[in-house]
Design an enzyme around this catalytic site. Structure first.
Site, PDB file in Angstrom:
ATOM      1  N   ARG A  39     -35.456   1.712  -4.187  1.00 35.92           N
ATOM      2  CA  ARG A  39     -34.600   2.433  -3.248  1.00 35.92           C
ATOM      3  C   ARG A  39     -34.230   3.790  -3.871  1.00 35.92           C
ATOM      4  O   ARG A  39     -34.319   3.946  -5.087  1.00 35.92           O
ATOM      5  CB  ARG A  39     -33.324   1.600  -3.069  1.00 35.92           C
ATOM      6  CG  ARG A  39     -32.615   1.731  -1.752  1.00 35.92           C
ATOM      7  CD  ARG A  39     -31.338   0.925  -1.813  1.00 35.92           C
ATOM      8  NE  ARG A  39     -31.578  -0.501  -1.689  1.00 35.92           N
ATOM      9  CZ  ARG A  39     -31.642  -1.148  -0.543  1.00 35.92           C
ATOM     10  NH1 ARG A  39     -31.467  -0.516   0.584  1.00 35.92           N
ATOM     11  NH2 ARG A  39     -31.869  -2.445  -0.517  1.00 35.92           N
ATOM     12  N   GLY A  43     -27.888   0.066  -6.933  1.00 37.61           N
ATOM     13  CA  GLY A  43     -26.862  -0.840  -6.392  1.00 37.61           C
ATOM     14  C   GLY A  43     -27.413  -1.954  -5.524  1.00 37.61           C
ATOM     15  O   GLY A  43     -26.678  -2.865  -5.145  1.00 37.61           O
ATOM     16  N   LYS A  55     -17.746  -4.566   3.833  1.00 36.89           N
ATOM     17  CA  LYS A  55     -16.305  -4.658   3.564  1.00 36.89           C
ATOM     18  C   LYS A  55     -15.572  -3.412   4.058  1.00 36.89           C
ATOM     19  O   LYS A  55     -14.424  -3.490   4.487  1.00 36.89           O
ATOM     20  CB  LYS A  55     -16.036  -4.871   2.075  1.00 36.89           C
ATOM     21  CG  LYS A  55     -15.759  -6.315   1.739  1.00 36.89           C
ATOM     22  CD  LYS A  55     -16.978  -7.192   1.596  1.00 36.89           C
ATOM     23  CE  LYS A  55     -17.373  -8.014   2.742  1.00 36.89           C
ATOM     24  NZ  LYS A  55     -18.626  -8.767   2.591  1.00 36.89           N
ATOM     25  N   GLY A 118     -41.670  -1.056  -9.208  1.00 31.52           N
ATOM     26  CA  GLY A 118     -42.140  -1.644 -10.467  1.00 31.52           C
ATOM     27  C   GLY A 118     -43.110  -2.789 -10.224  1.00 31.52           C
ATOM     28  O   GLY A 118     -42.868  -3.642  -9.374  1.00 31.52           O
ATOM     29  N   SER A 148     -33.094 -10.373  -2.717  1.00 27.04           N
ATOM     30  CA  SER A 148     -33.556 -11.155  -1.566  1.00 27.04           C
ATOM     31  C   SER A 148     -33.744 -10.245  -0.359  1.00 27.04           C
ATOM     32  O   SER A 148     -33.335  -9.084  -0.361  1.00 27.04           O
ATOM     33  CB  SER A 148     -32.529 -12.237  -1.242  1.00 27.04           C
ATOM     34  OG  SER A 148     -31.273 -11.638  -0.964  1.00 27.04           O
ATOM     35  N   GLY A 190     -23.147 -13.849   9.774  1.00 25.90           N
ATOM     36  CA  GLY A 190     -22.879 -13.913  11.208  1.00 25.90           C
ATOM     37  C   GLY A 190     -21.400 -13.787  11.518  1.00 25.90           C
ATOM     38  O   GLY A 190     -20.996 -13.080  12.446  1.00 25.90           O
ATOM     39  N   VAL A 242     -31.866 -21.805  18.112  1.00 29.26           N
ATOM     40  CA  VAL A 242     -32.493 -20.670  18.796  1.00 29.26           C
ATOM     41  C   VAL A 242     -34.008 -20.805  18.685  1.00 29.26           C
ATOM     42  O   VAL A 242     -34.551 -21.003  17.600  1.00 29.26           O
ATOM     43  CB  VAL A 242     -31.990 -19.337  18.205  1.00 29.26           C
ATOM     44  CG1 VAL A 242     -32.837 -18.170  18.685  1.00 29.26           C
ATOM     45  CG2 VAL A 242     -30.531 -19.127  18.579  1.00 29.26           C
ATOM     46  N   MET A 324     -26.737 -17.299  -3.244  1.00 32.69           N
ATOM     47  CA  MET A 324     -27.074 -15.870  -3.196  1.00 32.69           C
ATOM     48  C   MET A 324     -25.787 -15.061  -3.121  1.00 32.69           C
ATOM     49  O   MET A 324     -25.363 -14.634  -2.049  1.00 32.69           O
ATOM     50  CB  MET A 324     -27.965 -15.601  -1.996  1.00 32.69           C
ATOM     51  CG  MET A 324     -29.364 -16.147  -2.176  1.00 32.69           C
ATOM     52  SD  MET A 324     -30.418 -15.731  -0.799  1.00 32.69           S
ATOM     53  CE  MET A 324     -32.032 -16.131  -1.463  1.00 32.69           C
ATOM     54  N   HIS A 450       7.955 -14.502  -6.778  1.00 28.98           N
ATOM     55  CA  HIS A 450       8.456 -14.689  -5.406  1.00 28.98           C
ATOM     56  C   HIS A 450       8.906 -13.348  -4.864  1.00 28.98           C
ATOM     57  O   HIS A 450       9.572 -12.602  -5.584  1.00 28.98           O
ATOM     58  CB  HIS A 450       9.634 -15.674  -5.418  1.00 28.98           C
ATOM     59  CG  HIS A 450      10.299 -15.796  -4.077  1.00 28.98           C
ATOM     60  ND1 HIS A 450       9.734 -16.520  -3.055  1.00 28.98           N
ATOM     61  CD2 HIS A 450      11.450 -15.253  -3.594  1.00 28.98           C
ATOM     62  CE1 HIS A 450      10.523 -16.446  -1.990  1.00 28.98           C
ATOM     63  NE2 HIS A 450      11.565 -15.679  -2.290  1.00 28.98           N
TER      64      HIS A 450
HETATM   65  P1  NAI Z   1     -26.227 -18.542   5.767  1.00 28.40           P
HETATM   66  O1  NAI Z   1     -27.140 -19.477   5.093  1.00 28.40           O
HETATM   67  O2  NAI Z   1     -24.829 -18.352   5.278  1.00 28.40           O
HETATM   68  O3  NAI Z   1     -26.111 -18.947   7.324  1.00 28.40           O
HETATM   69  C1  NAI Z   1     -27.222 -19.057   8.162  1.00 28.40           C
HETATM   70  C2  NAI Z   1     -26.892 -19.987   9.311  1.00 28.40           C
HETATM   71  O4  NAI Z   1     -27.928 -19.893  10.281  1.00 28.40           O
HETATM   72  C3  NAI Z   1     -26.801 -21.449   8.886  1.00 28.40           C
HETATM   73  O5  NAI Z   1     -25.546 -21.959   9.264  1.00 28.40           O
HETATM   74  C4  NAI Z   1     -27.965 -22.098   9.646  1.00 28.40           C
HETATM   75  O6  NAI Z   1     -27.668 -23.417  10.045  1.00 28.40           O
HETATM   76  C5  NAI Z   1     -28.126 -21.170  10.850  1.00 28.40           C
HETATM   77  N1  NAI Z   1     -29.470 -21.231  11.488  1.00 28.40           N
HETATM   78  C6  NAI Z   1     -30.672 -21.240  10.881  1.00 28.40           C
HETATM   79  N2  NAI Z   1     -31.666 -21.287  11.808  1.00 28.40           N
HETATM   80  C7  NAI Z   1     -31.084 -21.285  13.037  1.00 28.40           C
HETATM   81  C8  NAI Z   1     -31.579 -21.319  14.377  1.00 28.40           C
HETATM   82  N3  NAI Z   1     -32.880 -21.350  14.671  1.00 28.40           N
HETATM   83  N4  NAI Z   1     -30.685 -21.335  15.394  1.00 28.40           N
HETATM   84  C9  NAI Z   1     -29.349 -21.300  15.122  1.00 28.40           C
HETATM   85  N5  NAI Z   1     -28.835 -21.262  13.871  1.00 28.40           N
HETATM   86  C10 NAI Z   1     -29.686 -21.240  12.836  1.00 28.40           C
HETATM   87  O7  NAI Z   1     -27.019 -17.140   5.800  1.00 28.40           O
HETATM   88  P2  NAI Z   1     -26.543 -15.657   6.103  1.00 28.40           P
HETATM   89  O8  NAI Z   1     -25.234 -15.654   6.808  1.00 28.40           O
HETATM   90  O9  NAI Z   1     -27.704 -14.992   6.737  1.00 28.40           O
HETATM   91  O10 NAI Z   1     -26.312 -15.069   4.659  1.00 28.40           O
HETATM   92  C11 NAI Z   1     -27.405 -14.942   3.754  1.00 28.40           C
HETATM   93  C12 NAI Z   1     -26.954 -15.043   2.329  1.00 28.40           C
HETATM   94  O11 NAI Z   1     -26.158 -13.938   1.973  1.00 28.40           O
HETATM   95  C13 NAI Z   1     -26.134 -16.288   2.074  1.00 28.40           C
HETATM   96  O12 NAI Z   1     -26.606 -16.920   0.920  1.00 28.40           O
HETATM   97  C14 NAI Z   1     -24.746 -15.788   1.882  1.00 28.40           C
HETATM   98  O13 NAI Z   1     -24.012 -16.575   0.962  1.00 28.40           O
HETATM   99  C15 NAI Z   1     -24.971 -14.374   1.361  1.00 28.40           C
HETATM  100  N6  NAI Z   1     -23.858 -13.532   1.762  1.00 28.40           N
HETATM  101  C16 NAI Z   1     -22.646 -13.693   1.156  1.00 28.40           C
HETATM  102  C17 NAI Z   1     -21.566 -12.966   1.559  1.00 28.40           C
HETATM  103  C18 NAI Z   1     -20.247 -13.218   0.919  1.00 28.40           C
HETATM  104  O14 NAI Z   1     -20.211 -13.813  -0.152  1.00 28.40           O
HETATM  105  N7  NAI Z   1     -19.134 -12.799   1.501  1.00 28.40           N
HETATM  106  C19 NAI Z   1     -21.641 -11.976   2.641  1.00 28.40           C
HETATM  107  C20 NAI Z   1     -22.944 -11.925   3.228  1.00 28.40           C
HETATM  108  C21 NAI Z   1     -23.987 -12.666   2.784  1.00 28.40           C
END
Ligand code: NAI
Length: 471
Positions: A39, A43, A55, A118, A148, A190, A242, A324, A450
């Site tokens: 990139r 970062g 955020k 790389g 990822s 989501g 879906v 992740m 407090h």
């Molecule tokens: P996720 O694994 O958290 O959620 C994906 C959801 O999609 C799951 O609940 C799954 O059941 C659902 N799903 C899968 N296929 C589907 C279908 N065909 N129809 C309907 N639902 C379906 O993945 P997400 O939200 O994409 O995040 C990716 C990664 O990034 C995760 O490992 C997450 O921990 C990380 N991340 C962490 C953040 C944080 O720590 N605040 C913020 C954003 C991402």
């Protein structure tokens, strides 16, 4: 051009939270380090298109929603108006400050940052292809920290166009508020990005495969959280799979069917956000040429010391197994740098907090109640609601609770789950407690200022080993 004159001790491929932290720690420990980044800015996903920009939008949209819905109750009368270009500019400025900060830290630590792609040619040899041609770096160790990428939906053709059908990469940059945003996947991305656009005025429908949102989280937290999201206007279609996304005119049609079987339904959307997970990114690294093996999910295989199947090549972060999460990658970066410098680097995977930056926030650490039940562990639970916390009442942030899970016999804390304003910051004291093998009594006997929200953490600890004072 080939550079063999000054061999590096470490070449890190990828400058996300895993890679840049590993590089800085290694340089601090006296290693000569280069970082290769494809990139234009350092970062990785986190700083450029992930954690940091989301955020910025989460904070700004939360302020907008508070100004609309709760300022009046506090006696502050305003008529808020959305200036989306300015909100997006705030996000972009935040990203720039953060990525520039990494470039500064590289300079400060005498790390050579190289922009280019790389490819590992052999153990000890990385070829970097950039705008000015190719260059070969000779090094004692290589760290793969390439992170990822968006996974899409297995078995469903998803044509991301950056406008109507988007991933998180583009959902942080929509130029207008969609009327109807359909989110595929009720996981972290989501719900965070769904919250942003819902607060800014979109109708949001989340279609989720499982029968609960935030899948791996404690069931208590996940059901309370869903109710609060419904109160904020977000619709959920759970246990729904879906099966198709078709663009139609200016919008798209999302087809889904009950997981248990049954008739398919269709939702019309202006924008569809596909947030169904991420997968390890290893494209173009040349792993197959050098014999670095991957597991079935495509993640780089490592041993307990982050070494891949090839001596001298290591891997950390999203590209290897485990959650992740940026902070997991950072900790692995520090541990690997220490190992390479001859120290005993180590990550305690039992104490990695997981935070969802919605309103209220959700923070989770250690075992969930479901996991303890499944493992047959005898445990006790203690819970305290923010409705009984004075500071939360003063701030109009009484939604949620703190829940502790502790070993029934020893009282050692096995898990903590918080849903509430500032949960992501409050979980830190529990992480320290768990890192030291502490008990709920240890925390309950620790004086908390407090009036603070953190008193609810203490009260939940009291509720676990004895009784809370304020309920
Ligand atoms: P996720 O694994 O958290 O959620 C994906 C959801 O999609 C799951 O609940 C799954 O059941 C659902 N799903 C899968 N296929 C589907 C279908 N065909 N129809 C309907 N639902 C379906 O993945 P997400 O939200 O994409 O995040 C990716 C990664 O990034 C995760 O490992 C997450 O921990 C990380 N991340 C962490 C953040 C944080 O720590 N605040 C913020 C954003 C991402």
């Amino acid at each position: 051009m080939s550079d063999t004159s000054a061999p590096f001790d470490l070449v890190v491929i990828g400058s996300g939270p895993g890679g840049y932290v590993c590089a800085i720690k290694a340089a601090q420990l006296g290693l000569k380090v280069a970082v290769v980044e494809k990139r234009k800015t350092y970062g990785g996903t986190c700083l450029n298109i992930g954690c940091i920009p989301s955020k910025a939008l989460l904070h700004a949209s939360e302020m907008y929603a508070e100004a609309r819905h709760s300022f009046g109750e506090l006696g502050v009368v305003v008529e808020p108006k959305l200036d989306l270009p300015k909100m997006l500019a705030h996000k972009d400025k935040t990203v720039k400050q953060n990525v520039d900060g990494i470039a500064f830290l590289f300079k400060k630590n005498k790390i050579e940052g190289i922009i280019g792609t790389g490819t590992i040619k052999a153990a000890g040899e990385v070829e970097v292809t950039g705008e000015n041609g190719a260059r070969t770096l000779k090094t004692k160790a290589i760290c793969i920290a390439t992170g990822s990428e968006v996974a899409g939906i297995p078995g469903v053709e998803v044509k991301f166009d950056g406008r109507t059908v988007v991933s998180s990469d583009d959902a942080i940059n929509l130029q207008s508020v969609p009327k109807h945003l359909v989110v595929v996947g009720g996981g972290v991305i989501g719900l965070e990005l769904g919250s942003v656009w819902s607060r800014l005025g979109a109708k949001v429908t989340v279609v989720e495969y499982l029968d609960k949102v935030l899948g791996p989280m404690d069931g208590d937290v996940s059901s309370t959280f869903q109710k609060l999201m419904v109160k904020q206007g977000i619709d959920f279609r759970l246990s729904a799979k879906v099966t198709g996304i078709e663009t139609a005119g200016e919008g798209a049609k999302v087809t889904f069917e009950p997981v248990a079987g049954g008739a398919a339904e269709t939702l019309d959307a202006d924008v569809v956000l596909v947030a169904t997970g991420r997968r390890a990114f290893t494209e173009g690294l040349g792993l197959e040429n050098v014999g670095v093996e991957r597991d079935k999910a495509g993640r780089v295989e490592i041993d307990a010391h982050y070494k891949t199947t090839v001596d001298g090549i290591y891997a950390i972060g999203d590209v290897v197994k485990g959650p992740m999460l940026a902070h997991k990658a950072e900790d692995e970066g520090v541990a690997l740098a220490e190992i390479l410098a001859g120290q005993k680097g180590h990550v305690n995977y039992g104490v990695i907090p997981s935070v969802v930056y919605t309103s209220p926030e959700v923070a989770s650490l250690g075992a969930t109640e479901e996991e303890l039940k499944k493992a047959g562990t005898a445990y006790k639970a203690g819970k305290f609601s923010f409705t009984a916390n004075g500071r939360a009442r003063a701030m109009l942030h009484t939604d949620g609770f703190v829940k502790f899970l502790a070993d029934a016999e020893t009282d050692r804390v096995l898990g903590c789950h918080i849903i509430g304003f500032g949960a992501g910051d409050m979980i830190a004291e529990v992480a320290v407690l768990m890192e030291f093998g502490g008990s709920s009594e240890d925390l309950a006997r620790t004086c908390h200022a407090h009036p603070t929200l953190s008193e609810a953490v203490r009260e939940a600890a009291f509720a676990t080993f004895a009784k809370p004072i304020h309920s």
